[in-house]
Design a protein around this motif. Structure first.
Motif, PDB file in Angstrom:
ATOM      1  N   LYS A 236      11.004   4.967  -5.372  1.00  0.00           N
ATOM      2  CA  LYS A 236      10.626   4.620  -4.001  1.00  0.00           C
ATOM      3  C   LYS A 236       9.638   3.462  -4.006  1.00  0.00           C
ATOM      4  CE  LYS A 236       8.610   6.544   0.201  1.00  0.00           C
ATOM      5  NZ  LYS A 236       8.035   7.733   0.847  1.00  0.00           N
ATOM      6  N   ALA A 237       8.708   3.469  -4.960  1.00  0.00           N
ATOM      7  CA  ALA A 237       7.727   2.386  -5.045  1.00  0.00           C
ATOM      8  C   ALA A 237       8.409   1.059  -5.342  1.00  0.00           C
ATOM      9  CB  ALA A 237       6.691   2.706  -6.120  1.00  0.00           C
ATOM     10  N   ILE A 238       9.379   1.065  -6.244  1.00  0.00           N
ATOM     11  CA  ILE A 238      10.100  -0.169  -6.572  1.00  0.00           C
ATOM     12  C   ILE A 238      10.794  -0.721  -5.332  1.00  0.00           C
ATOM     13  CG2 ILE A 238      12.069  -1.078  -7.879  1.00  0.00           C
ATOM     14  CD1 ILE A 238      11.214   0.883 -10.152  1.00  0.00           C
ATOM     15  N   ARG A 239      11.406   0.163  -4.551  1.00  0.00           N
ATOM     16  CA  ARG A 239      12.094  -0.259  -3.324  1.00  0.00           C
ATOM     17  C   ARG A 239      11.102  -0.843  -2.316  1.00  0.00           C
ATOM     18  NH1 ARG A 239      12.638   1.922   1.445  1.00  0.00           N
ATOM     19  NH2 ARG A 239      11.879   3.957   0.781  1.00  0.00           N
ATOM     20  N   LEU A 240       9.943  -0.214  -2.171  1.00  0.00           N
ATOM     21  CA  LEU A 240       8.950  -0.709  -1.224  1.00  0.00           C
ATOM     22  C   LEU A 240       8.367  -2.053  -1.668  1.00  0.00           C
ATOM     23  CD1 LEU A 240       7.281   2.691  -0.431  1.00  0.00           C
ATOM     24  CD2 LEU A 240       8.526   1.261   1.189  1.00  0.00           C
ATOM     25  N   TYR A 241       8.143  -2.204  -2.971  1.00  0.00           N
ATOM     26  CA  TYR A 241       7.693  -3.512  -3.473  1.00  0.00           C
ATOM     27  C   TYR A 241       8.757  -4.579  -3.197  1.00  0.00           C
ATOM     28  CZ  TYR A 241       3.674  -1.580  -6.025  1.00  0.00           C
ATOM     29  OH  TYR A 241       2.488  -0.994  -6.364  1.00  0.00           O
ATOM     30  N   ARG A 242      10.025  -4.210  -3.322  1.00  0.00           N
ATOM     31  CA  ARG A 242      11.111  -5.162  -3.048  1.00  0.00           C
ATOM     32  C   ARG A 242      11.061  -5.600  -1.586  1.00  0.00           C
ATOM     33  NH1 ARG A 242      16.017  -2.362  -3.280  1.00  0.00           N
ATOM     34  NH2 ARG A 242      15.378  -1.773  -5.355  1.00  0.00           N
TER      35      ARG A 242
ATOM     36  N   GLU B 124       0.826  -1.211   0.000  1.00  0.00           N
ATOM     37  CA  GLU B 124       0.000   0.000   0.000  1.00  0.00           C
ATOM     38  C   GLU B 124       0.860   1.261   0.000  1.00  0.00           C
ATOM     39  OE1 GLU B 124      -3.198   0.480  -0.382  1.00  0.00           O
ATOM     40  OE2 GLU B 124      -3.617  -1.647  -0.530  1.00  0.00           O
ATOM     41  N   LEU B 125       1.953   1.243   0.740  1.00  0.00           N
ATOM     42  CA  LEU B 125       2.861   2.391   0.766  1.00  0.00           C
ATOM     43  C   LEU B 125       3.501   2.593  -0.605  1.00  0.00           C
ATOM     44  CD1 LEU B 125       3.869   4.524   2.734  1.00  0.00           C
ATOM     45  CD2 LEU B 125       5.711   2.983   3.376  1.00  0.00           C
ATOM     46  N   ALA B 126       3.771   1.506  -1.294  1.00  0.00           N
ATOM     47  CA  ALA B 126       4.306   1.603  -2.661  1.00  0.00           C
ATOM     48  C   ALA B 126       3.262   2.198  -3.605  1.00  0.00           C
ATOM     49  CB  ALA B 126       4.744   0.221  -3.151  1.00  0.00           C
ATOM     50  N   GLU B 127       1.993   1.858  -3.402  1.00  0.00           N
ATOM     51  CA  GLU B 127       0.930   2.440  -4.227  1.00  0.00           C
ATOM     52  C   GLU B 127       0.836   3.951  -4.006  1.00  0.00           C
ATOM     53  OE1 GLU B 127      -1.052   1.060  -6.591  1.00  0.00           O
ATOM     54  OE2 GLU B 127       0.156  -0.753  -6.355  1.00  0.00           O
ATOM     55  N   VAL B 128       1.014   4.372  -2.772  1.00  0.00           N
ATOM     56  CA  VAL B 128       1.005   5.803  -2.470  1.00  0.00           C
ATOM     57  C   VAL B 128       2.181   6.487  -3.183  1.00  0.00           C
ATOM     58  CG1 VAL B 128       1.302   7.517  -0.629  1.00  0.00           C
ATOM     59  CG2 VAL B 128      -0.200   5.558  -0.274  1.00  0.00           C
ATOM     60  N   ALA B 129       3.337   5.860  -3.138  1.00  0.00           N
ATOM     61  CA  ALA B 129       4.519   6.433  -3.800  1.00  0.00           C
ATOM     62  C   ALA B 129       4.297   6.528  -5.312  1.00  0.00           C
ATOM     63  CB  ALA B 129       5.753   5.591  -3.492  1.00  0.00           C
ATOM     64  N   ARG B 130       3.684   5.510  -5.912  1.00  0.00           N
ATOM     65  CA  ARG B 130       3.403   5.561  -7.354  1.00  0.00           C
ATOM     66  C   ARG B 130       2.417   6.664  -7.678  1.00  0.00           C
ATOM     67  NH1 ARG B 130       1.555   0.172  -9.767  1.00  0.00           N
ATOM     68  NH2 ARG B 130       1.397   1.470 -11.608  1.00  0.00           N
ATOM     69  N   ALA B 131       1.423   6.864  -6.831  1.00  0.00           N
ATOM     70  CA  ALA B 131       0.438   7.922  -7.063  1.00  0.00           C
ATOM     71  C   ALA B 131       1.086   9.298  -6.987  1.00  0.00           C
ATOM     72  CB  ALA B 131      -0.695   7.805  -6.057  1.00  0.00           C
ATOM     73  N   GLN B 132       2.160   9.408  -6.215  1.00  0.00           N
ATOM     74  CA  GLN B 132       2.877  10.671  -6.094  1.00  0.00           C
ATOM     75  C   GLN B 132       3.948  10.829  -7.172  1.00  0.00           C
ATOM     76  OE1 GLN B 132       4.189  10.155  -2.001  1.00  0.00           O
ATOM     77  NE2 GLN B 132       2.678  11.645  -1.305  1.00  0.00           N
TER      78      GLN B 132
ATOM     79  N   GLU C 208       4.959  -2.739 -12.958  1.00  0.00           N
ATOM     80  CA  GLU C 208       4.323  -1.543 -13.516  1.00  0.00           C
ATOM     81  C   GLU C 208       5.126  -0.283 -13.183  1.00  0.00           C
ATOM     82  OE1 GLU C 208       0.379  -1.771 -11.928  1.00  0.00           O
ATOM     83  OE2 GLU C 208      -0.343  -3.016 -13.593  1.00  0.00           O
ATOM     84  N   ALA C 209       5.656  -0.217 -11.963  1.00  0.00           N
ATOM     85  CA  ALA C 209       6.488   0.931 -11.588  1.00  0.00           C
ATOM     86  C   ALA C 209       7.769   0.956 -12.428  1.00  0.00           C
ATOM     87  CB  ALA C 209       6.823   0.877 -10.104  1.00  0.00           C
ATOM     88  N   MET C 210       8.288  -0.217 -12.736  1.00  0.00           N
ATOM     89  CA  MET C 210       9.491  -0.277 -13.581  1.00  0.00           C
ATOM     90  C   MET C 210       9.189   0.198 -15.000  1.00  0.00           C
ATOM     91  SD  MET C 210      11.200  -3.847 -12.396  1.00  0.00           S
ATOM     92  CE  MET C 210      12.041  -4.028 -10.843  1.00  0.00           C
ATOM     93  N   VAL C 211       8.010  -0.172 -15.515  1.00  0.00           N
ATOM     94  CA  VAL C 211       7.616   0.295 -16.845  1.00  0.00           C
ATOM     95  C   VAL C 211       7.492   1.813 -16.830  1.00  0.00           C
ATOM     96  CG1 VAL C 211       5.723   0.313 -18.521  1.00  0.00           C
ATOM     97  CG2 VAL C 211       6.515  -1.846 -17.577  1.00  0.00           C
ATOM     98  N   GLU C 212       6.856   2.364 -15.793  1.00  0.00           N
ATOM     99  CA  GLU C 212       6.703   3.811 -15.697  1.00  0.00           C
ATOM    100  C   GLU C 212       8.047   4.519 -15.610  1.00  0.00           C
ATOM    101  OE1 GLU C 212       4.195   4.229 -12.279  1.00  0.00           O
ATOM    102  OE2 GLU C 212       2.454   3.387 -13.319  1.00  0.00           O
ATOM    103  N   LYS C 213       9.032   3.842 -15.040  1.00  0.00           N
ATOM    104  CA  LYS C 213      10.373   4.419 -14.917  1.00  0.00           C
ATOM    105  C   LYS C 213      11.185   4.193 -16.185  1.00  0.00           C
ATOM    106  CE  LYS C 213      13.979   4.824 -11.468  1.00  0.00           C
ATOM    107  NZ  LYS C 213      13.841   6.202 -11.088  1.00  0.00           N
TER     108      LYS C 213
END
Length: 172
Positions: free
Chosen positions: A86-92, A73-81, A110-115
């Protein structure tokens, strides 16, 4: 009388060792207080309050660092921001707790694709397909995101940049 100090030390050791086992929770049991904070963070994220969601989810992790769902959930918040790194690290972090978590694998992909890290996202897609046992719609969503590619970035000059004016000089 020679055995008294040794027997006292052995009794103290056995008391300490047996009491340690009584106070520990199993790895699968997450603290209820952590789960409450996690739910508060999810509600704040859905309401669009990313700062409040971030605070609540970090509190959930401070209460119980084994709360994998709070990491996701914290990674989802980071992606929304827009903080994909940061999201990739939290998913890890979530994947360290459970490497077969399809939701975390897909979210990280998905965060990796966005990056723009398509090759790493494809690795996540393979892992997610291998881990998926049922309801693999999220895996298809990741495959579609990889197919689409990273979002286009605009590399143009900023609008509204003032052009410096050359002062008019008089010629004699």
């Amino acid at each position: 009388m020679r055995f008294t100090p040794a027997s006292i030390a052995l009794a103290a050791l056995l008391t300490t060792v047996s009491s340690v086992g009584l106070t520990q929770r199993p790895d699968t049991q997450i603290s209820p207080l952590s789960i409450e904070w996690q739910h508060a963070g999810v509600a704040a994220r859905k309401a669009g309050n990313f700062e409040g969601a971030n605070d609540a989810l970090e509190t959930a992790l401070a209460v119980d660092p084994r709360n994998r769902t709070a990491y996701v959930e914290l990674a989802e918040v980071a992606r929304a921001q827009g903080l994909q790194g940061k999201a990739i690290r939290l998913y890890r972090e979530a994947l360290l707790l459970d490497p077969s978590d399809v939701g975390a694998l897909v979210g990280q992909g998905e965060a990796m694709v966005e990056k723009g890290a398509i090759a790493k996202a494809k690795e996540n897609l393979v892992q997610a397909r291998n881990a998926c046992k049922s309801d693999c719609a999220a895996v298809g969503k990741l495959a579609a995101a990889i197919e689409k590619g990273p979002p286009a970035t605009v590399l143009s000059a900023k609008e509204g940049v003032a052009v410096p004016k050359v002062p008019v000089t008089e010629t004699p």
